[in-house]
Motif scaffolding. Sequence first.
Motif, mmCIF file in Angstrom:
data_model
loop_
_atom_site.group_PDB
_atom_site.id
_atom_site.type_symbol
_atom_site.label_atom_id
_atom_site.label_comp_id
_atom_site.label_asym_id
_atom_site.label_seq_id
_atom_site.Cartn_x
_atom_site.Cartn_y
_atom_site.Cartn_z
ATOM 1 N N VAL A 122 0.848 -1.201 0.000
ATOM 2 C CA VAL A 122 0.000 0.000 0.000
ATOM 3 C C VAL A 122 0.882 1.248 0.000
ATOM 4 N N VAL A 123 0.308 2.327 -0.554
ATOM 5 C CA VAL A 123 0.961 3.645 -0.537
ATOM 6 C C VAL A 123 0.324 4.473 0.567
ATOM 7 N N TYR A 124 1.185 5.007 1.414
ATOM 8 C CA TYR A 124 0.686 5.892 2.467
ATOM 9 C C TYR A 124 0.824 7.333 1.974
ATOM 10 N N ASP A 125 -0.306 7.973 1.726
ATOM 11 C CA ASP A 125 -0.309 9.311 1.107
ATOM 12 C C ASP A 125 -1.218 10.224 1.918
ATOM 13 N N THR A 126 -0.619 11.195 2.583
ATOM 14 C CA THR A 126 -1.397 12.205 3.327
ATOM 15 C C THR A 126 -1.177 13.614 2.793
ATOM 16 N N ALA A 127 -0.402 13.738 1.717
ATOM 17 C CA ALA A 127 -0.083 15.069 1.167
ATOM 18 C C ALA A 127 -1.057 15.408 0.044
ATOM 19 N N PRO A 128 -1.757 16.527 0.143
ATOM 20 C CA PRO A 128 -2.686 16.899 -0.937
ATOM 21 C C PRO A 128 -1.938 17.361 -2.180
ATOM 22 N N PRO A 129 -2.563 17.221 -3.352
ATOM 23 C CA PRO A 129 -1.956 17.758 -4.584
ATOM 24 C C PRO A 129 -2.055 19.283 -4.605
ATOM 25 N N VAL A 130 -1.423 19.865 -5.597
ATOM 26 C CA VAL A 130 -1.402 21.328 -5.732
ATOM 27 C C VAL A 130 -1.900 21.707 -7.118
ATOM 28 N N ALA A 131 -2.889 22.604 -7.156
ATOM 29 C CA ALA A 131 -3.385 23.134 -8.424
ATOM 30 C C ALA A 131 -2.687 24.459 -8.734
ATOM 31 N N VAL A 132 -2.474 24.713 -10.001
ATOM 32 C CA VAL A 132 -1.839 25.941 -10.474
ATOM 33 C C VAL A 132 -2.746 26.569 -11.531
ATOM 34 N N SER B 285 1.910 16.159 -4.680
ATOM 35 C CA SER B 285 3.049 16.702 -3.936
ATOM 36 C C SER B 285 4.024 15.579 -3.602
ATOM 37 N N ALA B 286 4.754 15.094 -4.588
ATOM 38 C CA ALA B 286 5.679 13.974 -4.404
ATOM 39 C C ALA B 286 6.999 14.460 -3.825
ATOM 40 N N LEU B 287 7.528 13.688 -2.865
ATOM 41 C CA LEU B 287 8.839 13.963 -2.275
ATOM 42 C C LEU B 287 9.899 13.191 -3.054
ATOM 43 N N PRO B 288 11.189 13.483 -2.820
ATOM 44 C CA PRO B 288 12.253 12.725 -3.495
ATOM 45 C C PRO B 288 12.182 11.237 -3.143
ATOM 46 N N SER B 289 12.666 10.426 -4.054
ATOM 47 C CA SER B 289 12.709 8.977 -3.852
ATOM 48 C C SER B 289 13.497 8.667 -2.565
ATOM 49 N N PRO B 290 13.020 7.718 -1.791
ATOM 50 C CA PRO B 290 11.958 6.727 -2.066
ATOM 51 C C PRO B 290 10.573 7.167 -1.610
ATOM 52 N N ARG B 291 10.442 8.455 -1.236
ATOM 53 C CA ARG B 291 9.135 8.918 -0.746
ATOM 54 C C ARG B 291 8.334 9.571 -1.874
ATOM 55 N N ASN B 292 8.448 9.059 -3.068
ATOM 56 C CA ASN B 292 7.781 9.646 -4.232
ATOM 57 C C ASN B 292 6.552 8.857 -4.663
ATOM 58 N N ASN B 293 5.987 8.119 -3.780
ATOM 59 C CA ASN B 293 4.791 7.339 -4.094
ATOM 60 C C ASN B 293 3.549 8.151 -3.737
ATOM 61 N N VAL B 294 2.629 8.265 -4.708
ATOM 62 C CA VAL B 294 1.423 9.063 -4.505
ATOM 63 C C VAL B 294 0.215 8.258 -4.983
ATOM 64 N N SER B 295 -0.951 8.691 -4.521
ATOM 65 C CA SER B 295 -2.173 7.958 -4.856
ATOM 66 C C SER B 295 -2.733 8.353 -6.220
ATOM 67 N N GLY B 296 -2.410 9.571 -6.703
ATOM 68 C CA GLY B 296 -2.906 10.035 -7.996
ATOM 69 C C GLY B 296 -4.086 10.965 -7.842
ATOM 70 N N LEU B 297 -4.267 11.829 -8.831
ATOM 71 C CA LEU B 297 -5.355 12.799 -8.788
ATOM 72 C C LEU B 297 -6.703 12.120 -8.959
ATOM 73 N N ALA B 298 -7.675 12.667 -8.268
ATOM 74 C CA ALA B 298 -9.030 12.105 -8.341
ATOM 75 C C ALA B 298 -9.672 12.459 -9.681
ATOM 76 N N SER C 276 -7.587 17.619 -5.565
ATOM 77 C CA SER C 276 -7.724 16.524 -4.601
ATOM 78 C C SER C 276 -7.280 15.221 -5.247
ATOM 79 N N ASP C 277 -6.878 14.272 -4.406
ATOM 80 C CA ASP C 277 -6.407 12.999 -4.961
ATOM 81 C C ASP C 277 -7.407 11.885 -4.665
ATOM 82 N N THR C 278 -7.043 10.654 -5.047
ATOM 83 C CA THR C 278 -7.984 9.533 -4.972
ATOM 84 C C THR C 278 -8.269 9.096 -3.549
#
Length: 375
Positions: free
Chosen positions: A30-40, A63-76, A136-138
């Motif tokens: 599983v991916v643990y994702d608590t960071a919201p995406p950013v709209a521009v 809002s992906a961090l550098p590897s290995p913390r670059n796993n995200v859930s994806g935009l909704a 917002s993400d998934t």
Amino acid sequence: WLMATGYNYDITVYATDEAGNVSGLDTKSVVYDTAPPVAVTTQPVPGYVYKDLFLIAGTAAESALPSPRNNVSGLALPNANEVRVERGDRKTFNGNGFFSGDTWVVALGTQPWIYNNINLNPNLTNGPYIVSSRSSDTVNNKQTTFTPDVSTFTFYIDKSSPTAYFVYPAHLVPGSITGKYKHGTSGGNTLDTISGTAIDAEATYYGSGAIFQDTQFRLWYLLGGTSYYYDGSGPDYFQGADANAAWTVVGDVNASTTPWIQNDMNQVWVSTNADMVYYIQARARDQARTTFGVATGNIQSDFTLGDQSFRKFIMDAKPPSIVVDTPAAAGFSTGSGFEIHGRVNGDLAELRVAASSGVVVRLFCEDGGGKHYWD
């Protein structure tokens, strides 16, 4: 558990019964994702002034961090991105108009996204607006912080044209010298320069930048019921129905600012031994942009003869004519009931000295000692 956003976690479970039997392993990733995406928001542009705005556009990213913390859930999908347009009175756009409340409207697409509503532009009136966008993400992390000039900023709407004002020429006033000019470069009330100012009620929207793109004038005269328009060079005029082709950009001083000046106008007036009636209009164009950022500007289109932007004046190329009818040339007078009679014609410019109908008489006699003038 102390878990950090952006990591991919493997969760493995097994079971043991009372007899000591152990099950097989079951592992889930599983991916643990608590960071919201950013709209521009990319359109409109921060601080720009628009004459129309038919759509709002932008992009978004997790809002992906550098590897290995670059796993995200994806935009909704399909409602990942939302837009809020806030008017100066704090009312927000709900898809139909501006109403009280904090309303967000859904944009189409994710990367990029667009909000296109036929009700948007008709409801935008002159003034400042704040546009904000969020994504917002998934897993339903929704953006709650907004970076100035990226996710939230101010833009302006200006749908009104500026107004150009004449200083010279003056508008014609019958029975006075106002609006009457002498053809030529010296003596009398000549007109070698046209000048004026321009005012934009929405000037503060443009900050320290240029307010006006240009100032223009349109000059013509009437002859036999036909308009002849100045074409912008020398004493050349054209006859035609397309009056829009007759606008000339002020070419000497401050065409894009105020005050403005057009010199060397003496070469423009038609050389003729007659009084000519001229008409002149001035208009200014501001720097307001279209939806896609092109500064086509609002330009003045309403004119009323005699107002600050529309003048009528006379260019007088013909001196007044005068004839003395009595006494007759080389005639005689006994001095009893002596009178002077005659005729005078000032044409369109009229006679200047109203108290004497514009006629000045000089009476003198001659003898061996010279001329003696009557006072």
